[in-house]
Design a protein around this motif. Structure first.
Motif, short mmCIF file in Angstrom:
data_model
loop_
_atom_site.label_atom_id
_atom_site.label_comp_id
_atom_site.label_asym_id
_atom_site.label_seq_id
_atom_site.Cartn_x
_atom_site.Cartn_y
_atom_site.Cartn_z
N SER A 10 43.69 43.62 63.63
CA SER A 10 44.91 43.77 64.41
C SER A 10 44.64 43.22 65.80
N GLY A 11 45.24 42.13 66.14
CA GLY A 11 44.99 41.49 67.44
C GLY A 11 45.24 40.02 67.32
N TYR A 12 45.10 39.35 68.33
CA TYR A 12 44.59 39.65 69.66
C TYR A 12 45.72 40.12 70.56
N PHE A 13 45.43 41.12 71.38
CA PHE A 13 46.41 41.67 72.31
C PHE A 13 45.96 41.34 73.72
N ALA A 14 46.90 41.00 74.58
CA ALA A 14 46.58 40.64 75.96
C ALA A 14 45.98 41.83 76.70
N GLY A 15 44.91 41.58 77.45
CA GLY A 15 44.31 42.58 78.31
C GLY A 15 43.26 43.42 77.61
N ASN A 16 42.70 44.36 78.38
CA ASN A 16 41.67 45.27 77.89
C ASN A 16 42.31 46.59 77.49
N LEU A 17 42.56 46.75 76.19
CA LEU A 17 43.17 47.99 75.69
C LEU A 17 42.14 49.09 75.50
N ILE A 18 40.89 48.81 75.86
CA ILE A 18 39.81 49.76 75.65
C ILE A 18 39.30 50.24 77.01
N ASN A 19 40.23 50.72 77.83
CA ASN A 19 39.81 51.16 79.16
C ASN A 19 40.33 52.54 79.54
N GLY A 20 41.14 53.16 78.70
CA GLY A 20 41.54 54.53 78.93
C GLY A 20 42.77 54.75 79.78
N SER A 21 43.42 53.68 80.26
CA SER A 21 44.63 53.89 81.05
C SER A 21 45.77 54.32 80.11
N GLY A 86 42.20 33.75 76.65
CA GLY A 86 41.85 34.44 77.89
C GLY A 86 41.29 35.83 77.69
N ASN A 87 42.01 36.84 78.13
CA ASN A 87 41.58 38.23 78.20
C ASN A 87 42.27 39.00 77.08
N VAL A 88 41.53 39.35 76.00
CA VAL A 88 42.17 39.91 74.80
C VAL A 88 41.40 41.10 74.23
N SER A 89 42.12 41.90 73.42
CA SER A 89 41.53 43.00 72.67
C SER A 89 41.87 42.85 71.19
N VAL A 90 40.98 43.33 70.34
CA VAL A 90 41.16 43.25 68.89
C VAL A 90 40.68 44.55 68.27
#
Length: 132
Positions: A10-21, A86-90
């Motif tokens: 499932s991805g790629y999603f823009a940004g860092n989704l693994i940061n807890g915000s 660029g900057n992605v999460s998967v």
């Protein structure tokens, strides 16, 4: 993109989704729900403790620091990836079975930033002889 191969991605999603915000937790929940199966992450980032945050070792080996069994979701962030991504999460769904795995190999580790285990599978049931 990994070895062993993931069952689903499932991805790629823009940004860092693994940061807890809060926003990224909601986006990570949505991404995990796109994977096959009945997986749900409750959004409790505190439950993703330090033993479940992974870093690359030996270039492209993502070491879990523990042996994982059964169906397991691993999320990863890649920053500054070449090209338009660029900057992605998967998020990957693996089946490590009863033999388990303590690492995966990323085929393309460029820009790897961090990763987390979201749904570790149940450990295998021990043989009856080991119970005594």
């Amino acid at each position: 993109m990994t070895n062993p191969d993931a069952l689903a991605c499932s991805g790629y999603f823009a940004g860092n989704l693994i940061n807890g915000s809060p926003t990224d937790i909601a986006n990570a929940q949505d991404a995990i729900e796109l994977l096959p199966g009945d997986f749900e992450w409750d959004g409790n980032w505190a439950a993703v403790d330090a033993t479940k945050i992974m870093q690359l070792v030996s270039g492209n080996v993502l070491d879990f620091g523990q042996t994982l069994f059964g169906l397991t979701i691993i999320g990863a962030h890649f920053g500054n990836v070449d090209g338009t991504d660029g900057n992605v999460s998967v998020f990957w769904l693996f089946d490590f079975g009863t033999e388990g795995a303590s690492s995966i190999i990323l085929d393309h580790p460029e820009g790897f930033s961090n990763a987390a285990i979201y749904t570790p599978g149940a450990p295998p049931v021990p043989e009856p002889a080991t119970w005594g």
